[in-house]
Motif scaffolding. Sequence first.
Motif: not given
Lengths: 119, 119
Positions: A8-9, A52, A54, A69-71, A74-78, A97, A99
């Motif tokens: 990914l990087d 999604l 991330l 919502v603060t991310l 390494g935190e994900l949110f749908v 990332l 999706m």
Amino acid sequence: MTPAAIDLDEKLGQFDATWSPHTVAAFNGHDIAVVKADGEFVWHQHDDTDELFLVLDGELEMELRDRTVTLGPGELFVVPKGTEHRPCARKGQVKLLLMDPKDMPNTGDPATATVAVEI
Amino acid sequence: MTPAAIDLDEKLGQFDATWSPHTVAAFNGHDIAVVKADGEFVWHQHDDTDELFLVLDGELEMELRDRTVTLGPGELFVVPKGTEHRPCARKGQVKLLLMDPKDMPNTGDPATATVAVEI
């Protein structure tokens, strides 16, 4: 295409554009993309799909109409389908990332969407 | 359930079992899970679905019948549906994000699968 390991990087190092999804893989009818976010995106919603996020680097504020919502990394949110949201990167660039279903407009509207680039 | 930020490291800190998917979120009919891998899993395939692996920590060898794909942190791989594979963690524990259709057996066979736990 023979599937390969996706770094990914390394993919994020291939472009500078912000709010421009770059598709890196396909999964069950969805596109997996990396995105660089900077500043505020637009309020929008996707009526037929979840979305999604991330966070890979930086801090993303996912604004919803009733809360934010603060991310961090390494935190994900749908974001549930039909939910208005506005992703914001107010503390510098954020690497994500993402999706979504294949070829979904990133603003929820084909007229204003940025077409994803495959890398 | 009100969707919340999901801290993957925090979720991984909640269990020790290996090869035991722990579901942390739902996305378009799929389960998003975190998994701790150690040693060799079993050869298997999923006839009706792709399977997404994202390495969070450690080194995963994804064995396919014709080659092995090595994945480090920040690298993802999609096993195409119908493709035999065996994930192996031979250099110590590997932490993974995994995405599969909801309630899919992780070995490809309900008789031998480890039922995912929601956390």
